[in-house]
Design a protein around this motif. Sequence first.
Motif, PDB file in Angstrom:
ATOM      1  N   ASN A  18       5.192  23.268  30.027  1.00  0.00           N
ATOM      2  CA  ASN A  18       6.515  22.910  30.538  1.00  0.00           C
ATOM      3  C   ASN A  18       7.541  23.925  30.021  1.00  0.00           C
ATOM      4  OD1 ASN A  18       9.259  21.384  30.317  1.00  0.00           O
ATOM      5  ND2 ASN A  18       8.046  20.131  31.719  1.00  0.00           N
ATOM      6  N   SER A  19       8.331  24.480  30.907  1.00  0.00           N
ATOM      7  CA  SER A  19       9.272  25.537  30.510  1.00  0.00           C
ATOM      8  C   SER A  19      10.336  25.064  29.530  1.00  0.00           C
ATOM      9  CB  SER A  19       9.951  26.130  31.751  1.00  0.00           C
ATOM     10  OG  SER A  19      10.652  25.119  32.466  1.00  0.00           O
ATOM     11  N   PHE A  20      10.553  23.740  29.477  1.00  0.00           N
ATOM     12  CA  PHE A  20      11.535  23.176  28.542  1.00  0.00           C
ATOM     13  C   PHE A  20      10.875  22.609  27.277  1.00  0.00           C
ATOM     14  CE2 PHE A  20      13.340  22.483  32.834  1.00  0.00           C
ATOM     15  CZ  PHE A  20      14.469  23.288  32.724  1.00  0.00           C
ATOM     16  N   GLY A  21       9.535  22.581  27.240  1.00  0.00           N
ATOM     17  CA  GLY A  21       8.855  21.902  26.144  1.00  0.00           C
ATOM     18  C   GLY A  21       8.970  20.394  26.263  1.00  0.00           C
ATOM     19  N   HIS A  22       9.377  19.920  27.420  1.00  0.00           N
ATOM     20  CA  HIS A  22       9.649  18.497  27.680  1.00  0.00           C
ATOM     21  C   HIS A  22       8.404  17.803  28.231  1.00  0.00           C
ATOM     22  CE1 HIS A  22      11.771  14.954  29.136  1.00  0.00           C
ATOM     23  NE2 HIS A  22      11.403  15.219  30.390  1.00  0.00           N
ATOM     24  N   LEU A  23       8.236  16.534  27.871  1.00  0.00           N
ATOM     25  CA  LEU A  23       7.185  15.713  28.458  1.00  0.00           C
ATOM     26  C   LEU A  23       7.836  14.782  29.466  1.00  0.00           C
ATOM     27  CD1 LEU A  23       4.239  14.838  28.584  1.00  0.00           C
ATOM     28  CD2 LEU A  23       4.710  13.215  26.726  1.00  0.00           C
ATOM     29  N   PRO A  24       7.673  15.046  30.764  1.00  0.00           N
ATOM     30  CA  PRO A  24       8.352  14.255  31.787  1.00  0.00           C
ATOM     31  C   PRO A  24       8.035  12.755  31.700  1.00  0.00           C
ATOM     32  CG  PRO A  24       7.510  16.274  32.730  1.00  0.00           C
ATOM     33  CD  PRO A  24       6.936  16.184  31.339  1.00  0.00           C
ATOM     34  N   LEU A  25       8.995  11.975  32.159  1.00  0.00           N
ATOM     35  CA  LEU A  25       8.893  10.521  32.064  1.00  0.00           C
ATOM     36  C   LEU A  25       7.665   9.978  32.798  1.00  0.00           C
ATOM     37  CD1 LEU A  25      10.149   7.805  31.217  1.00  0.00           C
ATOM     38  CD2 LEU A  25      11.551   7.901  33.303  1.00  0.00           C
ATOM     39  N   LYS A  26       7.292  10.583  33.914  1.00  0.00           N
ATOM     40  CA  LYS A  26       6.171  10.032  34.690  1.00  0.00           C
ATOM     41  C   LYS A  26       4.891   9.998  33.867  1.00  0.00           C
ATOM     42  CE  LYS A  26       4.997  14.440  36.973  1.00  0.00           C
ATOM     43  NZ  LYS A  26       4.829  15.113  38.285  1.00  0.00           N
ATOM     44  N   TYR A  27       4.688  11.012  33.007  1.00  0.00           N
ATOM     45  CA  TYR A  27       3.485  11.038  32.173  1.00  0.00           C
ATOM     46  C   TYR A  27       3.562   9.985  31.068  1.00  0.00           C
ATOM     47  CZ  TYR A  27       2.636  15.521  34.475  1.00  0.00           C
ATOM     48  OH  TYR A  27       2.428  16.509  35.408  1.00  0.00           O
ATOM     49  N   ARG A  28       4.765   9.790  30.536  1.00  0.00           N
ATOM     50  CA  ARG A  28       4.913   8.794  29.476  1.00  0.00           C
ATOM     51  C   ARG A  28       4.747   7.387  30.021  1.00  0.00           C
ATOM     52  NH1 ARG A  28      10.200  11.455  29.033  1.00  0.00           N
ATOM     53  NH2 ARG A  28      11.013   9.555  28.088  1.00  0.00           N
ATOM     54  N   VAL A  29       5.274   7.147  31.217  1.00  0.00           N
ATOM     55  CA  VAL A  29       5.103   5.832  31.839  1.00  0.00           C
ATOM     56  C   VAL A  29       3.618   5.551  32.070  1.00  0.00           C
ATOM     57  CG1 VAL A  29       5.485   4.497  33.954  1.00  0.00           C
ATOM     58  CG2 VAL A  29       7.383   5.767  32.917  1.00  0.00           C
ATOM     59  N   ARG A  30       2.913   6.542  32.598  1.00  0.00           N
ATOM     60  CA  ARG A  30       1.484   6.363  32.867  1.00  0.00           C
ATOM     61  C   ARG A  30       0.717   6.106  31.571  1.00  0.00           C
ATOM     62  NH1 ARG A  30      -0.282  11.194  36.169  1.00  0.00           N
ATOM     63  NH2 ARG A  30       1.351  10.326  37.503  1.00  0.00           N
ATOM     64  N   LEU A  31       1.052   6.843  30.515  1.00  0.00           N
ATOM     65  CA  LEU A  31       0.383   6.661  29.230  1.00  0.00           C
ATOM     66  C   LEU A  31       0.643   5.275  28.657  1.00  0.00           C
ATOM     67  CD1 LEU A  31      -1.144   7.642  26.727  1.00  0.00           C
ATOM     68  CD2 LEU A  31       1.002   8.685  25.924  1.00  0.00           C
ATOM     69  N   MET A  32       1.900   4.849  28.673  1.00  0.00           N
ATOM     70  CA  MET A  32       2.236   3.542  28.111  1.00  0.00           C
ATOM     71  C   MET A  32       1.620   2.410  28.926  1.00  0.00           C
ATOM     72  SD  MET A  32       3.776   4.493  25.442  1.00  0.00           S
ATOM     73  CE  MET A  32       4.837   5.759  24.740  1.00  0.00           C
ATOM     74  N   ARG A  33       1.469   2.631  30.213  1.00  0.00           N
ATOM     75  CA  ARG A  33       0.820   1.607  31.034  1.00  0.00           C
ATOM     76  C   ARG A  33      -0.688   1.583  30.795  1.00  0.00           C
ATOM     77  NH1 ARG A  33       4.499   2.120  36.641  1.00  0.00           N
ATOM     78  NH2 ARG A  33       6.315   1.053  35.745  1.00  0.00           N
ATOM     79  N   TYR A  34      -1.260   2.718  30.423  1.00  0.00           N
ATOM     80  CA  TYR A  34      -2.662   2.703  29.978  1.00  0.00           C
ATOM     81  C   TYR A  34      -2.796   1.856  28.713  1.00  0.00           C
ATOM     82  CZ  TYR A  34      -4.024   6.621  33.072  1.00  0.00           C
ATOM     83  OH  TYR A  34      -4.310   7.416  34.153  1.00  0.00           O
ATOM     84  N   ILE A  35      -1.840   2.044  27.799  1.00  0.00           N
ATOM     85  CA  ILE A  35      -1.860   1.278  26.544  1.00  0.00           C
ATOM     86  C   ILE A  35      -1.657  -0.210  26.825  1.00  0.00           C
ATOM     87  CG2 ILE A  35      -0.621   0.919  24.369  1.00  0.00           C
ATOM     88  CD1 ILE A  35      -0.056   3.967  24.392  1.00  0.00           C
ATOM     89  N   ASP A  36      -0.689  -0.518  27.700  1.00  0.00           N
ATOM     90  CA  ASP A  36      -0.488  -1.875  28.236  1.00  0.00           C
ATOM     91  C   ASP A  36      -0.266  -2.917  27.139  1.00  0.00           C
ATOM     92  OD1 ASP A  36      -0.168  -3.719  30.265  1.00  0.00           O
ATOM     93  OD2 ASP A  36      -2.298  -4.273  30.273  1.00  0.00           O
ATOM     94  N   SER A  37       0.553  -2.579  26.167  1.00  0.00           N
ATOM     95  CA  SER A  37       0.902  -3.533  25.103  1.00  0.00           C
ATOM     96  C   SER A  37       2.348  -3.302  24.694  1.00  0.00           C
ATOM     97  CB  SER A  37      -0.010  -3.372  23.889  1.00  0.00           C
ATOM     98  OG  SER A  37       0.518  -4.063  22.771  1.00  0.00           O
ATOM     99  N   PRO A  38       3.274  -4.220  25.021  1.00  0.00           N
ATOM    100  CA  PRO A  38       4.669  -4.041  24.606  1.00  0.00           C
ATOM    101  C   PRO A  38       4.817  -3.835  23.111  1.00  0.00           C
ATOM    102  CG  PRO A  38       4.501  -5.818  26.204  1.00  0.00           C
ATOM    103  CD  PRO A  38       3.100  -5.446  25.840  1.00  0.00           C
ATOM    104  N   LEU A  39       4.010  -4.527  22.316  1.00  0.00           N
ATOM    105  CA  LEU A  39       4.103  -4.376  20.864  1.00  0.00           C
ATOM    106  C   LEU A  39       3.750  -2.960  20.437  1.00  0.00           C
ATOM    107  CD1 LEU A  39       4.536  -5.540  18.043  1.00  0.00           C
ATOM    108  CD2 LEU A  39       2.121  -6.257  18.056  1.00  0.00           C
ATOM    109  N   ILE A  40       2.660  -2.424  20.969  1.00  0.00           N
ATOM    110  CA  ILE A  40       2.257  -1.063  20.602  1.00  0.00           C
ATOM    111  C   ILE A  40       3.274  -0.048  21.102  1.00  0.00           C
ATOM    112  CG2 ILE A  40       0.504   0.719  20.912  1.00  0.00           C
ATOM    113  CD1 ILE A  40      -0.321  -1.531  19.053  1.00  0.00           C
ATOM    114  N   VAL A  41       3.762  -0.237  22.321  1.00  0.00           N
ATOM    115  CA  VAL A  41       4.771   0.678  22.863  1.00  0.00           C
ATOM    116  C   VAL A  41       6.006   0.692  21.965  1.00  0.00           C
ATOM    117  CG1 VAL A  41       6.362   1.076  24.777  1.00  0.00           C
ATOM    118  CG2 VAL A  41       3.967   0.501  25.242  1.00  0.00           C
ATOM    119  N   ASN A  42       6.449  -0.487  21.547  1.00  0.00           N
ATOM    120  CA  ASN A  42       7.637  -0.551  20.692  1.00  0.00           C
ATOM    121  C   ASN A  42       7.365  -0.011  19.293  1.00  0.00           C
ATOM    122  OD1 ASN A  42       9.693  -1.531  22.425  1.00  0.00           O
ATOM    123  ND2 ASN A  42       8.778  -3.568  22.358  1.00  0.00           N
TER     124      ASN A  42
END
Length: 359
Positions: A18-42
């Motif tokens: 990524n030219s900005f060194g940024h991790l776009p939100l779409k990847y983070r959403v997908r990752l957190m939904r793989y985890i699928d635990s509000p407690l772990i996400v928080n």
Amino acid sequence: MEKIDNYLTLLKDEIRNNSFGHLPLKYRVRLMRYIDSPLIVNKIFYNCVVKIKSLKEEIFQDNEILLQILFEIRDYLYNNKGDKNHFMMIFDKYKNYLYEYDALGGLLLSLCFNIATDASLMLDIAEYNEEDDNEYDFEMWNPDFFAEIIFSEGLYFIPSNSGSVEKREAYWIGVLEIIEKICRNANFEVAPLYYQKGMDENFIIPSRNQFDDTIEAQFKDILFFIVDCEPQKLKEGLEYKILFVSSVVDMFSILSSKGDVIILNTKNVDRICNEFRNIREQMYKKNSKQGAWFQVEILLKNKDLYTLDFNYDNLEQIPSLFQEPDWLLKMFKEYPRSKEYTPFWLQKIVGSKVKYLKS
């Protein structure tokens, strides 16, 4: 876990490419939904906050409200203490105050909101079509993104203030390592949280000398006006408690010894409040380092027999409506004091946002 491990490896490549060194939100959403635990996400979000705390230690140590919120979050996430709804109360109570701390305040507010709503800003984004963070208002940003802003010292989508690509990349690589560790051990913390008491609760405020004959004469003038006010003149033989409280807004009330509330017309109340504010201004100018009072309570027997009680330092005495931290901070900005005249509870609110006057 294998699915998450594989995805984390892909995300490391995404960050580096990524030219900005940024991790776009779409990847983070997908990752957190793989985890699928509000407690772990928080917990992941909490550890992002702790990473930033280590960078901004001076701010946290100077403001115990920030520390207290962080400790309450940790107790809830790691010790199962409290109720998630409590964090919506924190969000509502401190919203205006914390936004005075820009991204750092947004970081804590976003985490409180996510705890109260089961990580809804990440796991339950309405009508999400893979938009990135820049397409949302800041109220919708997640803690991990607020932490990116602070860590990289800029916003990736603002050319004039984009911050450091290297720092941003290092931040996200570090976050992925945190995620991997938390997914393997839900009790993992990137750093322990220590409480360091920095102030003595028992210190004594020095006496003040802002009151003089000129100020007393001004009080007598306004009391004479109050006694003779239409449409409800004060009656001889009764005692009255007159209360004026002022911060962002004013409150004025008169209560008789019989328990009757005395109602004056709006024009007279406006004049009275203006006079009280003017008196406070004159007292403050007389010795600014001693600060300005939040309220004055007058016990009135007649025009010539009364007592005045000024409240500069007692939070419990201030009506609850006026105990909003952002109101109290604004009051301090308008009337700064020296630190020796600032009570412990007010020092917590002021933190490092306003400079104290020299003693």
